[in-house]
Design a protein around this motif. Structure first.
Motif, short mmCIF file in Angstrom:
data_model
loop_
_atom_site.label_atom_id
_atom_site.label_comp_id
_atom_site.label_asym_id
_atom_site.label_seq_id
_atom_site.Cartn_x
_atom_site.Cartn_y
_atom_site.Cartn_z
N THR A 110 1.00 -1.15 0.24
CA THR A 110 -0.04 -0.13 0.29
C THR A 110 0.77 1.18 0.00
OG1 THR A 110 -1.92 1.11 0.96
CG2 THR A 110 -0.34 0.50 2.58
N PHE A 111 0.28 2.39 -0.16
CA PHE A 111 1.02 3.41 -0.14
C PHE A 111 -0.01 4.83 0.29
CE2 PHE A 111 -0.21 3.43 -4.64
CZ PHE A 111 -0.91 4.74 -4.72
N TRP A 112 0.51 6.02 0.74
CA TRP A 112 -0.07 7.13 1.08
C TRP A 112 0.71 8.27 0.91
CZ3 TRP A 112 0.64 2.99 4.64
CH2 TRP A 112 1.93 3.32 5.63
N PRO A 113 0.03 9.63 0.96
CA PRO A 113 0.98 10.60 1.27
C PRO A 113 1.69 10.55 2.44
CG PRO A 113 -1.39 11.06 0.31
CD PRO A 113 -1.32 9.81 1.01
N SER A 114 2.81 11.02 2.50
CA SER A 114 3.54 11.13 3.70
C SER A 114 3.26 12.06 4.93
CB SER A 114 5.18 11.27 3.35
OG SER A 114 5.83 10.37 2.57
N THR A 115 3.06 11.26 6.12
CA THR A 115 2.75 12.25 7.28
C THR A 115 3.79 13.24 7.57
OG1 THR A 115 3.62 10.75 8.82
CG2 THR A 115 1.31 10.43 8.20
N THR A 116 3.57 14.06 8.50
CA THR A 116 4.41 14.99 8.69
C THR A 116 5.93 14.10 9.44
OG1 THR A 116 3.03 16.76 9.42
CG2 THR A 116 5.00 16.98 10.39
N ILE A 117 5.55 13.24 10.42
CA ILE A 117 6.51 12.55 10.96
C ILE A 117 7.47 11.69 9.84
CG2 ILE A 117 7.22 10.47 12.29
CD1 ILE A 117 4.94 11.36 14.27
N TYR A 153 12.37 11.33 6.50
CA TYR A 153 12.97 11.52 4.95
C TYR A 153 14.11 12.39 4.97
CZ TYR A 153 13.80 12.18 -0.12
OH TYR A 153 14.27 12.42 -1.43
N ARG A 154 13.72 13.69 5.51
CA ARG A 154 14.69 15.02 5.20
C ARG A 154 15.90 14.76 6.52
NH1 ARG A 154 9.38 17.87 4.95
NH2 ARG A 154 9.29 18.26 2.82
N ASN A 155 15.82 14.10 7.34
CA ASN A 155 16.84 13.80 8.36
C ASN A 155 17.75 12.51 7.89
OD1 ASN A 155 16.00 15.94 9.73
ND2 ASN A 155 14.61 14.77 11.22
N ALA A 156 17.34 11.91 7.06
CA ALA A 156 18.11 10.70 6.61
C ALA A 156 19.44 11.08 6.02
CB ALA A 156 17.41 9.74 5.62
#
Length: 90
Positions: free
Chosen positions: A75-82, A87-90
């Motif tokens: 499945t998939f969905w629009p990413s949540t804030t968390i 992603y940005r901290n990776a």
């Protein structure tokens, strides 16, 4: 690695989200973040990446079939804030 998914689930996601697995699998073509999902979902992995300038979260399992290993998209969905933060901290 080959990619596969349930066609009925794909149709449901197209109706609900406007895109299907055929499009969302493209997050694997550019940098993406992933981590084991764990908990109630052992064996599943969460991948977070961009498709069409939007961050999406995709759940998949790596399985072995007669031909070899493949990614089974769940499945998939629009990413949540968390998830966006991960992603940005990776």
């Amino acid at each position: 690695m080959d990619i596969s998914y349930d066609p009925a689930k794909n149709e449901e996601l197209i109706r609900r989200r406007g895109i299907g697995f055929g499009e969302i699998k493209n997050i694997f073509l550019q940098p993406y973040y992933e981590e084991p999902r764990g908990g109630y979902y052992p064996g599943q992995t969460m991948a977070i990446g961009y498709y069409n300038r939007k961050l999406w979260t995709l759940i998949y399992e790596e399985i072995e079939d007669d031909i070899g290993q493949l990614r089974w998209l769940v499945t998939f969905w629009p990413s949540t804030t968390i998830e966006k933060r991960k992603y940005r901290n990776a």
